[in-house]
Motif scaffolding. Structure first.
Motif, PDB file in Angstrom:
ATOM      1  N   THR A   1       4.940  10.502   3.679  1.00 61.32           N
ATOM      2  CA  THR A   1       5.982   9.711   4.327  1.00 61.32           C
ATOM      3  C   THR A   1       5.816   8.241   3.928  1.00 61.32           C
ATOM      4  OG1 THR A   1       4.666   9.204   6.300  1.00 61.32           O
ATOM      5  CG2 THR A   1       5.917  11.268   6.304  1.00 61.32           C
ATOM      6  N   PRO A   2       6.900   7.472   3.939  1.00 57.07           N
ATOM      7  CA  PRO A   2       6.773   6.039   3.650  1.00 57.07           C
ATOM      8  C   PRO A   2       5.771   5.335   4.565  1.00 57.07           C
ATOM      9  CG  PRO A   2       9.069   6.701   3.551  1.00 57.07           C
ATOM     10  CD  PRO A   2       8.311   7.884   4.081  1.00 57.07           C
ATOM     11  N   ALA A   3       5.697   5.769   5.820  1.00 53.62           N
ATOM     12  CA  ALA A   3       4.748   5.155   6.754  1.00 53.62           C
ATOM     13  C   ALA A   3       3.307   5.388   6.303  1.00 53.62           C
ATOM     14  CB  ALA A   3       4.957   5.710   8.159  1.00 53.62           C
ATOM     15  N   GLN A   4       3.012   6.595   5.812  1.00 50.47           N
ATOM     16  CA  GLN A   4       1.667   6.878   5.314  1.00 50.47           C
ATOM     17  C   GLN A   4       1.326   5.992   4.123  1.00 50.47           C
ATOM     18  OE1 GLN A   4       2.365  11.170   4.764  1.00 50.47           O
ATOM     19  NE2 GLN A   4       0.589  11.562   6.071  1.00 50.47           N
ATOM     20  N   VAL A   5       2.285   5.827   3.239  1.00 51.84           N
ATOM     21  CA  VAL A   5       2.049   5.013   2.046  1.00 51.84           C
ATOM     22  C   VAL A   5       1.839   3.552   2.427  1.00 51.84           C
ATOM     23  CG1 VAL A   5       3.037   4.223  -0.140  1.00 51.84           C
ATOM     24  CG2 VAL A   5       3.338   6.598   0.585  1.00 51.84           C
ATOM     25  N   ARG A   6       2.664   3.042   3.324  1.00 53.24           N
ATOM     26  CA  ARG A   6       2.514   1.646   3.748  1.00 53.24           C
ATOM     27  C   ARG A   6       1.164   1.409   4.423  1.00 53.24           C
ATOM     28  NH1 ARG A   6       8.320   1.547   4.466  1.00 53.24           N
ATOM     29  NH2 ARG A   6       8.121   2.706   6.413  1.00 53.24           N
ATOM     30  N   ALA A   7       0.749   2.365   5.252  1.00 53.25           N
ATOM     31  CA  ALA A   7      -0.529   2.213   5.951  1.00 53.25           C
ATOM     32  C   ALA A   7      -1.695   2.188   4.974  1.00 53.25           C
ATOM     33  CB  ALA A   7      -0.706   3.333   6.971  1.00 53.25           C
TER      34      ALA A   7
ATOM     35  N   ARG B   1      -2.871  12.603  -3.289  1.00 52.35           N
ATOM     36  CA  ARG B   1      -1.605  13.245  -3.673  1.00 52.35           C
ATOM     37  C   ARG B   1      -0.795  12.350  -4.613  1.00 52.35           C
ATOM     38  NH1 ARG B   1       1.302  17.464  -1.983  1.00 52.35           N
ATOM     39  NH2 ARG B   1      -0.107  17.901  -0.246  1.00 52.35           N
ATOM     40  N   ILE B   2      -1.060  11.063  -4.591  1.00 57.05           N
ATOM     41  CA  ILE B   2      -0.339  10.135  -5.467  1.00 57.05           C
ATOM     42  C   ILE B   2      -0.888  10.229  -6.884  1.00 57.05           C
ATOM     43  CG2 ILE B   2       0.088   7.704  -5.961  1.00 57.05           C
ATOM     44  CD1 ILE B   2       0.206   7.173  -2.991  1.00 57.05           C
ATOM     45  N   ASP B   3      -0.029  10.553  -7.821  1.00 54.19           N
ATOM     46  CA  ASP B   3      -0.417  10.625  -9.230  1.00 54.19           C
ATOM     47  C   ASP B   3      -0.372   9.239  -9.866  1.00 54.19           C
ATOM     48  OD1 ASP B   3      -1.112  11.587 -11.720  1.00 54.19           O
ATOM     49  OD2 ASP B   3       0.897  12.257 -12.228  1.00 54.19           O
TER      50      ASP B   3
ATOM     51  N   VAL C   1       9.143   1.580   0.193  1.00 56.53           N
ATOM     52  CA  VAL C   1       8.499   2.728  -0.463  1.00 56.53           C
ATOM     53  C   VAL C   1       9.577   3.662  -0.992  1.00 56.53           C
ATOM     54  CG1 VAL C   1       6.938   4.680  -0.174  1.00 56.53           C
ATOM     55  CG2 VAL C   1       6.523   2.563   1.093  1.00 56.53           C
ATOM     56  N   SER C   2       9.406   4.139  -2.226  1.00 58.08           N
ATOM     57  CA  SER C   2      10.337   5.115  -2.804  1.00 58.08           C
ATOM     58  C   SER C   2       9.549   6.170  -3.575  1.00 58.08           C
ATOM     59  CB  SER C   2      11.335   4.421  -3.741  1.00 58.08           C
ATOM     60  OG  SER C   2      10.662   3.814  -4.830  1.00 58.08           O
ATOM     61  N   GLY C   3      10.174   7.342  -3.768  1.00 57.92           N
ATOM     62  CA  GLY C   3       9.571   8.394  -4.580  1.00 57.92           C
ATOM     63  C   GLY C   3       8.754   9.419  -3.822  1.00 57.92           C
ATOM     64  N   THR C   4       8.601   9.267  -2.518  1.00 56.03           N
ATOM     65  CA  THR C   4       7.783  10.223  -1.768  1.00 56.03           C
ATOM     66  C   THR C   4       8.520  11.542  -1.567  1.00 56.03           C
ATOM     67  OG1 THR C   4       8.581   9.259   0.303  1.00 56.03           O
ATOM     68  CG2 THR C   4       6.488   8.433  -0.545  1.00 56.03           C
TER      69      THR C   4
ATOM     70  N   GLU D   1       4.327  11.536  -6.833  1.00 59.67           N
ATOM     71  CA  GLU D   1       3.362  12.466  -6.259  1.00 59.67           C
ATOM     72  C   GLU D   1       2.984  13.559  -7.257  1.00 59.67           C
ATOM     73  OE1 GLU D   1       4.471  14.105  -2.528  1.00 59.67           O
ATOM     74  OE2 GLU D   1       5.055  12.177  -1.655  1.00 59.67           O
ATOM     75  N   ARG D   2       1.783  14.070  -7.089  1.00 61.39           N
ATOM     76  CA  ARG D   2       1.346  15.205  -7.906  1.00 61.39           C
ATOM     77  C   ARG D   2       2.131  16.455  -7.501  1.00 61.39           C
ATOM     78  NH1 ARG D   2      -3.537  13.780 -10.397  1.00 61.39           N
ATOM     79  NH2 ARG D   2      -4.625  12.052  -9.372  1.00 61.39           N
ATOM     80  N   THR D   3       2.366  17.319  -8.472  1.00 60.37           N
ATOM     81  CA  THR D   3       3.067  18.573  -8.217  1.00 60.37           C
ATOM     82  C   THR D   3       2.090  19.736  -8.377  1.00 60.37           C
ATOM     83  OG1 THR D   3       5.161  17.683  -9.048  1.00 60.37           O
ATOM     84  CG2 THR D   3       4.950  20.079  -8.947  1.00 60.37           C
ATOM     85  N   PRO D   4       1.934  20.588  -7.372  1.00 55.17           N
ATOM     86  CA  PRO D   4       1.003  21.710  -7.510  1.00 55.17           C
ATOM     87  C   PRO D   4       1.545  22.773  -8.455  1.00 55.17           C
ATOM     88  CG  PRO D   4       2.186  21.857  -5.429  1.00 55.17           C
ATOM     89  CD  PRO D   4       2.588  20.547  -6.048  1.00 55.17           C
ATOM     90  N   VAL D   5       0.699  23.224  -9.375  1.00 56.80           N
ATOM     91  CA  VAL D   5       1.086  24.331 -10.253  1.00 56.80           C
ATOM     92  C   VAL D   5       0.384  25.608  -9.833  1.00 56.80           C
ATOM     93  CG1 VAL D   5       1.587  22.812 -12.208  1.00 56.80           C
ATOM     94  CG2 VAL D   5      -0.713  23.742 -11.943  1.00 56.80           C
ATOM     95  N   MET D   6      -0.641  25.479  -8.968  1.00 55.14           N
ATOM     96  CA  MET D   6      -1.311  26.635  -8.374  1.00 55.14           C
ATOM     97  C   MET D   6      -2.128  26.146  -7.182  1.00 55.14           C
ATOM     98  SD  MET D   6      -4.300  27.489 -11.160  1.00 55.14           S
ATOM     99  CE  MET D   6      -3.053  28.114 -12.276  1.00 55.14           C
TER     100      MET D   6
END
Length: 262
Positions: free
Chosen positions: A69-75, A103-105, A62-65, A123-128
């Motif tokens: 966490t990578p564990a969350q993405v793998r699960a 949260r993943i865009d 997993v990359s880019g988080t 991942e999505r970036t919050p603007v507000m």
């Protein structure tokens, strides 16, 4: 003589045609050998891809988080470790990740031969953020509410939907629903000059064309609608330089900006 000559010619023709016939008879076996070789090669390839242990899933990288966490993405990806690498449905893995982790865009799922699956996450970036029940709902640049957090991210303004209930405002709400108003607020947040954005505490929305900013130190900006954002940003920058002591700014009509207070 003529008879012997004719007979001799016939013998010569038979002798010359004999080898040709032999060669013609040998061509089908050659083709059969080629076909058999291709079949064997194909079967061998299928066995390597599906039957052997040489190309099975052993690891998921997993990359880019950033927040995840990578564990969350793998699960959430639920990649079948131990299955043949070729059989992994990468499109299904990507869809599952976007569904289970809002949260993943975007995510790129790729095979890494001979034993790996790579998950490249954006991942999505919050603007507000919106405050609800003591927590904060993060909103991205497309107006998507994607996560609820206990604390507002630093430097991200709070979205306040203080929708007016007047008759004209009610008509506006029928035309521009709440989701559209959130997108307008996001549009405004994306147009605020960088120097002002760092001091923006809240983006307040009453109607489609009644959006304002609350800055640090009690300063306010009447922005209006999300239209003509670039012109309003330039007008606000110029206005703040011309009247550095002012506390209230109005750029709802960018060709006639105004400031007041001191």
């Amino acid at each position: 003589m003529a008879g012997r000559t004719t007979a001799e010619r016939g013998e010569r023709q038979q002798q010359s045609s004999g080898p040709l016939r032999g060669r013609r008879l040998r061509r089908p076996p050659l083709r059969a050998v080629v076909v058999l070789a291709l079949v064997v090669l194909g079967c061998g390839t299928l066995w390597v891809l599906y039957g052997s242990s040489w190309t099975r899933v052993e690891r998921v990288s997993v990359s880019g988080t950033r927040v995840l966490t990578p564990a969350q993405v793998r699960a959430a990806a639920e990649v079948p470790v131990g299955d043949p690498l070729i059989s992994v449905d990468t499109a299904a893995v990507a869809a599952r990740l976007r569904r289970q982790l809002p949260r993943i865009d975007s995510v790129d799922v790729a095979r890494s031969w001979p034993h790996g699956i790579q998950l490249k996450v954006v991942e999505r970036t919050p603007v507000m953020v919106e405050e609800k029940g003591g927590k904060f709902v993060e909103v991205d640049a497309r107006g998507v509410r994607f996560a609820t957090v206990a604390q507002a991210p630093k430097g991200v303004p709070v979205l306040e939907l203080s929708l007016s209930r007047s008759a004209s405002a009610a008509a506006s709400l029928r035309r521009f629903d709440e989701a559209r108003l959130v997108r307008e607020a996001v549009t405004v947040a994306g147009r605020i000059p960088a120097a002002v954005s760092r001091r923006t505490r809240a983006v307040k929305v009453r109607t489609y064309d009644d959006i304002s900013l609350e800055l640090s130190g009690g300063r306010t900006v009447v922005w209006g609608s999300g239209e003509s954002g670039a012109e309003k940003a330039r007008a606000l920058t110029a206005l703040m330089k011309a009247a550095p002591g002012a506390r209230h700014f109005d750029v709802s009509v960018p060709t006639a900006p105004a400031s007041s207070g001191s």
